[in-house]
Scaffold this active site. Structure first.
Site, PDB file in Angstrom:
ATOM      1  N   GLY A 119       8.631   8.972 -28.388  1.00 46.85           N
ATOM      2  CA  GLY A 119       7.550   9.195 -27.674  1.00 46.85           C
ATOM      3  C   GLY A 119       8.163   8.756 -26.087  1.00 46.85           C
ATOM      4  O   GLY A 119       6.557   8.693 -26.344  1.00 46.85           O
ATOM      5  N   GLU A 142      10.903  12.965 -27.108  1.00 44.37           N
ATOM      6  CA  GLU A 142       9.536  13.364 -27.056  1.00 44.37           C
ATOM      7  C   GLU A 142       9.269  14.830 -27.472  1.00 44.37           C
ATOM      8  O   GLU A 142      10.083  15.636 -27.781  1.00 44.37           O
ATOM      9  CB  GLU A 142       9.481  14.407 -25.362  1.00 44.37           C
ATOM     10  N   ILE A 143       7.895  14.778 -28.245  1.00 50.64           N
ATOM     11  CA  ILE A 143       7.445  16.216 -29.396  1.00 50.64           C
ATOM     12  C   ILE A 143       7.810  16.670 -28.991  1.00 50.64           C
ATOM     13  O   ILE A 143       7.652  18.402 -28.404  1.00 50.64           O
ATOM     14  CB  ILE A 143       6.402  15.520 -30.740  1.00 50.64           C
ATOM     15  N   ASN A 175      10.975  15.573 -33.351  1.00 50.92           N
ATOM     16  CA  ASN A 175      10.126  15.175 -34.168  1.00 50.92           C
ATOM     17  C   ASN A 175      10.817  13.918 -34.939  1.00 50.92           C
ATOM     18  O   ASN A 175      11.606  13.875 -35.811  1.00 50.92           O
ATOM     19  CB  ASN A 175       9.659  16.426 -34.982  1.00 50.92           C
ATOM     20  N   ASP A 198       0.244   5.284 -30.725  1.00 58.22           N
ATOM     21  CA  ASP A 198      -1.496   6.387 -31.671  1.00 58.22           C
ATOM     22  C   ASP A 198      -1.246   4.833 -32.978  1.00 58.22           C
ATOM     23  O   ASP A 198      -0.365   4.800 -34.261  1.00 58.22           O
ATOM     24  CB  ASP A 198      -1.240   7.327 -31.963  1.00 58.22           C
TER      25      ASP A 198
END
Length: 227
Positions: A119, A142-143, A175, A198
């Site tokens: 991420g 990174e997605i 992912n 998150d």
């Protein structure tokens, strides 16, 4: 209509609406209900995950284990180009269009990555570490497509402006919740970084957490002993 604890002739302001029964108030102005709630909160023990452990502070005073890193000032941390702005979060449960390698040996990117940033966002941490640790192969995962495109753009510009530098940095759009073992061999990584994940407080969102017991098992698989 009269209340049980209000005298019939007492004056009541018309602006407060219907009269309700008043709670008993102590001499200091604190209601009995507030006092009871305070006692209950004070007596309730904190859950284990809110209690600090001695191991949480084990490395605070061991400055010798860390290396000071000064910001180079070359990296654009704030993205001002609207073309590359994206929502802060992406649903990792959706089936995205990713070019996923069958196994790590088929990965077209840096197969010798030692540090990985899951991420990585707009790639600031990866690029800063790349300048300070040129001997380490660092990859950012990174997605989000537009965010990954910005990482590649910034990396290309830095390599052009500073020849011979940032050759150890790379990025990949994927992912990691689904395909992490497709990119790294067992015990390949020395460091794995997850910055500001998150928390997904809602129960229905728990499956989207990047840190979970299931994913920790995969992280342990790709990390070296002591990593």
């Amino acid at each position: 209509e009269e209340c049980d604890d209000v005298e019939p002739n007492s004056a009541v302001p018309q602006s407060i609406g219907p009269i309700s029964k008043r709670a008993k108030v102590d001499d200091d102005g604190t209601s009995l209900a507030d006092q009871t709630a305070g006692i209950a909160m004070a007596a309730k023990p904190l859950p284990a995950w809110k209690t600090a452990k001695a191991s949480d502070y084990a490395e605070i005073d061991n400055d010798a284990l860390f290396q000071d890193v000064q910001i180079t000032g070359r990296i654009k941390w704030n993205v001002t180009i609207c073309e590359y702005r994206a929502r802060a979060h992406a649903n990792p449960l959706n089936d995205g269009l990713f070019d996923v390698p069958v196994k790590p040996s088929k990965f077209s990117g840096d197969r010798d990555a030692e540090w990985a940033d899951i991420g990585c966002g707009y790639g600031g941490l990866v690029l800063e570490l790349s300048a300070h640790f040129p001997a380490k192969h660092i990859i950012g995962l990174e997605i989000r497509q537009r965010v990954h495109e910005y990482c590649e753009l910034q990396l290309t510009q830095l390599r052009a402006n500073y020849p011979g530098e940032y050759l150890n940095a790379s990025f990949a759009r994927t992912n990691t919740q689904k395909y992490l073992p497709h990119y790294f061999r067992k015990a390949q990584l020395e460091k794995l970084m997850i910055c500001y994940p998150d928390p997904h407080f809602k129960r229905k969102k728990h499956r989207q957490r990047i840190v979970s017991p299931q994913l920790l098992a995969e992280y342990a698989f790709v990390l070296r002993p002591g990593g």
